[in-house]
Design a protein around this motif. Structure first.
Motif, PDB file in Angstrom:
ATOM      1  N   VAL A 209       0.841  -1.202   0.000  1.00  0.00           N
ATOM      2  CA  VAL A 209       0.000   0.000   0.000  1.00  0.00           C
ATOM      3  C   VAL A 209       0.872   1.247   0.000  1.00  0.00           C
ATOM      4  O   VAL A 209       0.654   2.187  -0.788  1.00  0.00           O
ATOM      5  N   GLU A 210       1.866   1.282   0.867  1.00  0.00           N
ATOM      6  CA  GLU A 210       2.742   2.448   0.944  1.00  0.00           C
ATOM      7  C   GLU A 210       3.521   2.653  -0.347  1.00  0.00           C
ATOM      8  O   GLU A 210       3.667   3.789  -0.830  1.00  0.00           O
ATOM      9  N   ARG A 211       4.011   1.577  -0.935  1.00  0.00           N
ATOM     10  CA  ARG A 211       4.758   1.693  -2.191  1.00  0.00           C
ATOM     11  C   ARG A 211       3.879   2.225  -3.311  1.00  0.00           C
ATOM     12  O   ARG A 211       4.305   3.076  -4.101  1.00  0.00           O
ATOM     13  N   ALA A 212       2.656   1.733  -3.392  1.00  0.00           N
ATOM     14  CA  ALA A 212       1.748   2.193  -4.446  1.00  0.00           C
ATOM     15  C   ALA A 212       1.425   3.671  -4.287  1.00  0.00           C
ATOM     16  O   ALA A 212       1.423   4.431  -5.267  1.00  0.00           O
ATOM     17  N   VAL A 213       1.161   4.084  -3.072  1.00  0.00           N
ATOM     18  CA  VAL A 213       0.862   5.501  -2.823  1.00  0.00           C
ATOM     19  C   VAL A 213       2.075   6.364  -3.154  1.00  0.00           C
ATOM     20  O   VAL A 213       1.967   7.385  -3.835  1.00  0.00           O
ATOM     21  N   ASN A 214       3.248   5.947  -2.701  1.00  0.00           N
ATOM     22  CA  ASN A 214       4.470   6.725  -2.958  1.00  0.00           C
ATOM     23  C   ASN A 214       4.822   6.768  -4.441  1.00  0.00           C
ATOM     24  O   ASN A 214       5.446   7.734  -4.904  1.00  0.00           O
ATOM     25  N   ALA A 215       4.420   5.740  -5.187  1.00  0.00           N
ATOM     26  CA  ALA A 215       4.698   5.712  -6.622  1.00  0.00           C
ATOM     27  C   ALA A 215       3.728   6.567  -7.421  1.00  0.00           C
ATOM     28  O   ALA A 215       3.913   6.746  -8.628  1.00  0.00           O
ATOM     29  N   GLY A 216       2.692   7.089  -6.757  1.00  0.00           N
ATOM     30  CA  GLY A 216       1.750   7.963  -7.432  1.00  0.00           C
ATOM     31  C   GLY A 216       0.496   7.294  -7.949  1.00  0.00           C
ATOM     32  O   GLY A 216      -0.261   7.912  -8.709  1.00  0.00           O
ATOM     33  N   CYS A 217       0.251   6.037  -7.564  1.00  0.00           N
ATOM     34  CA  CYS A 217      -0.994   5.382  -7.993  1.00  0.00           C
ATOM     35  C   CYS A 217      -2.183   6.165  -7.432  1.00  0.00           C
ATOM     36  O   CYS A 217      -2.177   6.581  -6.273  1.00  0.00           O
TER      37      CYS A 217
ATOM     38  N   ARG B 289      -6.085   2.950   6.423  1.00  0.00           N
ATOM     39  CA  ARG B 289      -4.670   3.119   6.103  1.00  0.00           C
ATOM     40  C   ARG B 289      -4.414   3.465   4.640  1.00  0.00           C
ATOM     41  O   ARG B 289      -3.259   3.623   4.239  1.00  0.00           O
ATOM     42  N   CYS B 290      -5.465   3.597   3.876  1.00  0.00           N
ATOM     43  CA  CYS B 290      -5.315   3.881   2.441  1.00  0.00           C
ATOM     44  C   CYS B 290      -5.761   5.312   2.159  1.00  0.00           C
ATOM     45  O   CYS B 290      -6.959   5.612   2.187  1.00  0.00           O
ATOM     46  N   PRO B 291      -4.818   6.216   1.851  1.00  0.00           N
ATOM     47  CA  PRO B 291      -5.174   7.625   1.676  1.00  0.00           C
ATOM     48  C   PRO B 291      -5.702   7.968   0.280  1.00  0.00           C
ATOM     49  O   PRO B 291      -6.017   9.128   0.016  1.00  0.00           O
TER      50      PRO B 291
END
Length: 358
Positions: free
Chosen positions: A138-146, A220-222
């Motif tokens: 989840v954190e990686r996807a958010v940080n990658a801009g998904c 936990r998913c922004p």
């Protein structure tokens, strides 16, 4: 020169190893639901409108806060390097050029960050036994801009896919689940009478996912949260109560419970239950622009397209396939007398009398 999306499949079959072709083409069990998905789409009829003054339909859609050029997205599909050495990167680049969303699979054969760097993306999350890995993804996807998180909830265990079992299917050494820490997995370990990919899924996926887990993920998913794999309107309603932003009506392309209802048949009741509260997408069985139009007419915000794009990827025809699908959507809208998707949703939908003679 392919004239329909279906034309890509025989071209791909000529160039792919038989076991890879079966891995993509196959469904679970006796493949009743796989066939039912198409039969259900074929049975739907639309009543076109006339004299609407429409000359150039506009098929754009806005979903999950973003405007897209066409009402379909690339479905999440694993291990695309099985089809082409560039795998996900090639199909993602084609999606970018077409102006549609690309959904990155947890089991992509290219790291999610690389794919997200190619095109605006959604991320599809499988629920793994290790909660720390789920949090990391989840954190990686958010940080990658998904821009959205699509959690798949219909795979507590992989459906029994007989083609893979008979082929004793395993991943080749150069294809791996690049988003997971352990990239050399059971999916590479062929064994008599077994699907290695199914063995890996059984060891990695959490079978007892519950609404409590979805509630945890929501906190936990922004980014917008979508639940994929819903067929019952009661489950769709419960997902809305948890706070999701969208649902995907899906039977996993006929690859999970064999005998499940066709996704397009489940769509209407789900739309009636939740469409005012969240986006409703559909996948499983979409093979043409007319299919897209039928789903939107029933009430879908848009659809996800899967297998046909993998066949196109195998023969380096992803751009051509997406352009063809876009043309089919526009042509169908024009013939139905619809200037935009709002007009499509006003069309009368019926059902053909079976059997239909060929």
């Amino acid at each position: 020169m392919p004239e329909t999306l279906a034309d890509f499949e025989p071209l791909a079959r000529e160039v792919l190893p038989a076991a890879v072709y079966d891995f993509v083409a196959g469904g679970s069990g006796s493949e009743h639901t796989l066939r039912l998905n198409r039969a259900a789409f074929d049975a739907i009829t639309l009543t076109p409108r006339i004299l609407t003054g429409t000359a150039k339909p506009n098929p754009f859609w806005t979903v999950l806060g973003t405007r897209w050029e066409l009402p379909f997205a690339v479905a999440p599909m694993a291990y695309q390097k099985l089809l082409h050495p560039e795998g996900e990167l090639l199909l993602a680049a084609a999606a970018s050029r077409a102006g549609i969303p690309y959904t990155i699979s947890t089991l992509s054969s290219v790291p999610l960050e690389k794919i997200a760097g190619v095109t605006p993306s959604w991320f599809q999350l499988y629920w793994l036994r290790d909660r720390h890995v789920v949090t990391s993804l989840v954190e990686r996807a958010v940080n990658a801009g998904c821009s959205a998180m699509m959690v798949t909830v219909d795979v507590p265990v992989m459906g029994r896919r007989l083609r893979d079992i008979r082929n004793e299917f395993a991943l080749p050494p150069d294809v791996a689940p690049e988003n997971l820490v352990d990239k050399v997995t059971q999916a590479h370990a062929g064994a008599p009478g077994l699907s290695a990919v199914a063995a890996h899924t059984a060891s990695a996926f959490e079978p007892a996912v519950s609404w409590r887990d979805l509630e945890w993920l929501r906190t936990r998913c922004p980014i917008p949260l979508v639940v994929k794999g819903i067929l019952d309107p009661r489950d769709a309603r419960r997902a809305v109560e948890v706070g999701v932003d969208g649902v995907v009506v899906s039977n996993h392309g006929g690859r999970q419970l064999d005998g499940a209802v066709a996704s397009i048949d489940a769509l209407g009741p789900v739309v009636d239950a939740v469409s005012k509260d969240c986006a409703v997408l559909l996948d499983s069985g979409v093979r043409s622009g007319l299919d897209v139009l039928k789903a939107v007419a029933i009430g879908a915000s848009g659809v996800l397209v899967g297998r046909p794009l993998l066949w196109a990827l195998a023969v380096e025809g992803a751009d051509e396939a997406l352009a063809l699908l876009g043309r089919e959507v526009r042509d169908a809208m024009l013939l139905a007398g619809c200037a935009d998707l709002a007009a499509v949703r006003e069309l009368s939908v019926g059902r053909a009398t079976w059997p239909i003679s060929s």
